[in-house]
Design an enzyme around this catalytic site. Structure first.
Site, PDB file in Angstrom:
ATOM      1  N   ARG A  28      66.267  41.151  37.779  1.00 38.82           N
ATOM      2  CA  ARG A  28      66.373  42.320  38.646  1.00 38.82           C
ATOM      3  C   ARG A  28      67.680  43.045  38.329  1.00 38.82           C
ATOM      4  NH1 ARG A  28      68.220  42.605  44.816  1.00 38.82           N
ATOM      5  NH2 ARG A  28      67.833  44.811  45.142  1.00 38.82           N
ATOM      6  N   HIS A  66      65.665  49.367  46.129  1.00 38.14           N
ATOM      7  CA  HIS A  66      64.633  48.500  46.736  1.00 38.14           C
ATOM      8  C   HIS A  66      63.233  48.946  46.303  1.00 38.14           C
ATOM      9  CE1 HIS A  66      67.409  47.562  50.436  1.00 38.14           C
ATOM     10  NE2 HIS A  66      67.524  46.604  49.518  1.00 38.14           N
ATOM     11  N   GLY A  83      66.586  44.322  55.420  1.00 42.05           N
ATOM     12  CA  GLY A  83      67.210  43.029  55.137  1.00 42.05           C
ATOM     13  C   GLY A  83      68.706  43.206  55.297  1.00 42.05           C
ATOM     14  N   ARG A 110      77.027  47.721  55.257  1.00 43.81           N
ATOM     15  CA  ARG A 110      77.227  49.089  54.770  1.00 43.81           C
ATOM     16  C   ARG A 110      77.006  50.105  55.888  1.00 43.81           C
ATOM     17  NH1 ARG A 110      72.993  48.251  50.237  1.00 43.81           N
ATOM     18  NH2 ARG A 110      73.886  46.406  49.265  1.00 43.81           N
ATOM     19  N   ILE A 123      64.835  41.204  58.539  1.00 42.57           N
ATOM     20  CA  ILE A 123      64.855  41.747  59.897  1.00 42.57           C
ATOM     21  C   ILE A 123      63.486  42.343  60.243  1.00 42.57           C
ATOM     22  CG2 ILE A 123      65.918  43.490  61.388  1.00 42.57           C
ATOM     23  CD1 ILE A 123      68.460  43.167  59.534  1.00 42.57           C
TER      24      ILE A 123
HETATM   25  P1  ADP Z   1      68.539  40.186  51.589  1.00 43.37           P
HETATM   26  O1  ADP Z   1      67.385  39.771  50.708  1.00 43.37           O
HETATM   27  O2  ADP Z   1      68.836  41.660  51.586  1.00 43.37           O
HETATM   28  O3  ADP Z   1      69.758  39.348  51.466  1.00 43.37           O
HETATM   29  P2  ADP Z   1      66.792  39.358  53.779  1.00 43.37           P
HETATM   30  O4  ADP Z   1      65.604  40.211  53.539  1.00 43.37           O
HETATM   31  O5  ADP Z   1      66.708  37.908  53.500  1.00 43.37           O
HETATM   32  O6  ADP Z   1      68.086  39.971  53.094  1.00 43.37           O
HETATM   33  O7  ADP Z   1      67.229  39.572  55.308  1.00 43.37           O
HETATM   34  C1  ADP Z   1      68.359  38.933  55.792  1.00 43.37           C
HETATM   35  C2  ADP Z   1      68.548  39.278  57.250  1.00 43.37           C
HETATM   36  O8  ADP Z   1      67.338  39.032  57.988  1.00 43.37           O
HETATM   37  C3  ADP Z   1      69.580  38.360  57.898  1.00 43.37           C
HETATM   38  O9  ADP Z   1      70.846  38.944  57.840  1.00 43.37           O
HETATM   39  C4  ADP Z   1      69.100  38.279  59.317  1.00 43.37           C
HETATM   40  O10 ADP Z   1      69.840  39.220  60.070  1.00 43.37           O
HETATM   41  C5  ADP Z   1      67.668  38.705  59.322  1.00 43.37           C
HETATM   42  N1  ADP Z   1      66.777  37.636  59.795  1.00 43.37           N
HETATM   43  C6  ADP Z   1      66.260  36.614  59.114  1.00 43.37           C
HETATM   44  N2  ADP Z   1      65.496  35.828  59.901  1.00 43.37           N
HETATM   45  C7  ADP Z   1      65.527  36.384  61.131  1.00 43.37           C
HETATM   46  C8  ADP Z   1      64.950  36.054  62.411  1.00 43.37           C
HETATM   47  N3  ADP Z   1      64.160  34.986  62.561  1.00 43.37           N
HETATM   48  N4  ADP Z   1      65.201  36.881  63.434  1.00 43.37           N
HETATM   49  C9  ADP Z   1      65.988  37.949  63.290  1.00 43.37           C
HETATM   50  N5  ADP Z   1      66.570  38.310  62.133  1.00 43.37           N
HETATM   51  C10 ADP Z   1      66.347  37.544  61.069  1.00 43.37           C
END
Ligand code: ADP
Length: 377
Positions: free
Chosen positions: A71, A160, A190, A221, A311
């Site tokens: 990626r 994205h 996310g 951000r 999220i």
């Molecule tokens: P990235 O791939 O951009 O690092 P993700 O798509 O994994 O991010 O999303 C990460 C975010 O998702 C975390 O910071 C958290 O805030 C949120 N998250 C993950 N699981 C939950 C949940 N069960 N409830 C609420 N928020 C969640």
């Protein structure tokens, strides 16, 4: 296909069977290059990843590995298709790092290390900007002095893209329709967050711009701000441009307002009466609603709004607060469906809602693996 996603301090990997969509193994190496970390650089990180795969019983040299997909965040105007990597391309990718100094260098480093460790396997770069390559000029153009913008390649690129494309296709499949007949809004929420408007399969708007800083409020951000803030802080607060940039990228957003970026923790803080956490949440949701409204207007007629990523897939309250009270605009949320925990694609609007509201799990690794397959074929 081995998919590698090298970030500044983390490396995610997945071994994927692209036809079946099955993930044979995946993992994450964190804290790369941080103080006291056992993983000093991306070379060490990849070695750790290979060791983890070996302990899962997978030998990359003999498992029938067809390609490694990397990626890459920014493809600029040069790269908008999955591309087999050679030495000349590495040089071009390094040049593109000017446009994305925070995001591209770790990917280039990851590619160089992986090519050394797996020299006989094709390596393919898949770009986060690719899907938005053909944004309409009205959406891609910043209203700034034209000569400056052209000379310095300043335009809206969008990011994205792999996720927005994958989710829009999955949403269409869920509805039993083809992407070509649907107008969709995709909300990828996310740590990074972005929105897109997709008209009959073609992206017509997206919230991120020259870099992934523009648009929605994110984990760290700021998203949209008045650009004058940067000059003002440089002049009056004696901050350097680099100081302001690192504040906007790494110490702003939900983290900057609440001191915490994880939405699970944020919810607990709100429940215990933390007013800064409440404000951070409110600012996040307000920006999101504003974009949904804007994209409904850009599309004119909308068939589906899909929530995805950490999220979007998990935080029912965010989904409710983003689209509640929008019946006049064609969105009728089913509060009960929204609360039901599930992992699969699902509808959270009422059966009679003119616009279908969906939760569609993203799978960037699988999408990248399929992109690799398409270029090798
Ligand atoms: P990235 O791939 O951009 O690092 P993700 O798509 O994994 O991010 O999303 C990460 C975010 O998702 C975390 O910071 C958290 O805030 C949120 N998250 C993950 N699981 C939950 C949940 N069960 N409830 C609420 N928020 C969640």
């Amino acid at each position: 296909m081995l998919v590698i996603n090298s970030g500044s301090s983390s490396l995610k990997y997945a071994l994927v069977q692209p036809d079946s969509g099955q993930s044979l193994a995946d993992g994450l190496v964190e804290q790369i290059g941080e103080r006291d970390s056992p993983v000093p650089d991306h070379h060490a990180a990849l070695r750790v990843a290979f060791e983890q795969l070996a302990s899962d019983g997978i030998d990359l040299k003999s498992c029938g590995l067809a390609a490694v997909g990397h990626r890459v965040v920014h493809g600029g105007q040069t790269f908008y298709r999955p591309t087999v990597i050679d030495d000349a391309m590495i040089t071009e990718l390094q040049e593109l790092s000017q446009l994305a100094p925070l995001h591209n260098p770790p990917a280039v480093q990851g590619i160089q290390v992986a090519r050394k460790m797996l020299p006989d396997t094709p390596h393919v770069a898949v770009f986060d900007t690719a899907f938005f390559h053909n944004l309409p000029p009205a959406a891609a153009t910043y209203a700034i002095e034209r000569e400056v913008a052209e000379k310095w390649r300043v335009r809206r690129y969008g990011f994205h893209g792999t996720s927005h494309q994958y989710v829009s296709e999955q949403a269409a499949a869920f509805l039993g329709r083809s992407v070509g007949e649907l107008n969709q809004i995709v909300l990828h929420l996310g740590n990074g967050a972005s929105a897109s408007a997709i008209a009959k399969g073609r992206p017509v708007e997206t919230s991120m711009g020259l870099t992934p800083l523009e648009g929605l409020v994110m984990g760290t951000r700021s998203g949209d701000i008045d650009p004058s803030i940067i000059g003002y802080l440089c002049r009056e607060a004696n901050m350097s441009v680099g100081d302001v940039e690192s504040m906007l990228n790494a110490r702003s957003g939900v983290l900057g307002l609440a001191g915490e970026r994880d939405f699970r923790r944020l919810r607990e803080m709100i429940e215990s009466g933390d007013s800064a956490a409440q404000l951070a949440y409110d600012v996040f949701v307000h920006r999101l609603r504003k974009y949904i409204g804007a994209y409904l207007a850009v599309l004119g007629r909308t068939d589906a709004v899909s929530f995805t990523a950490g999220i979007g897939e998990n935080a029912a309250a965010v989904r409710r607060d983003a689209v509640s009270g929008l019946a006049a605009l064609g969105i009728e949320l089913d509060e009960q469906r929204n609360l039901e925990p599930a992992r699969d694609a699902r509808r959270i609007s009422t059966d009679t809602s003119p616009i279908a509201v969906l939760v569609i799990p993203t799978n960037e690794e699988l999408a990248i693996a399929r992109d690799c397959l398409s270029v090798l074929a």
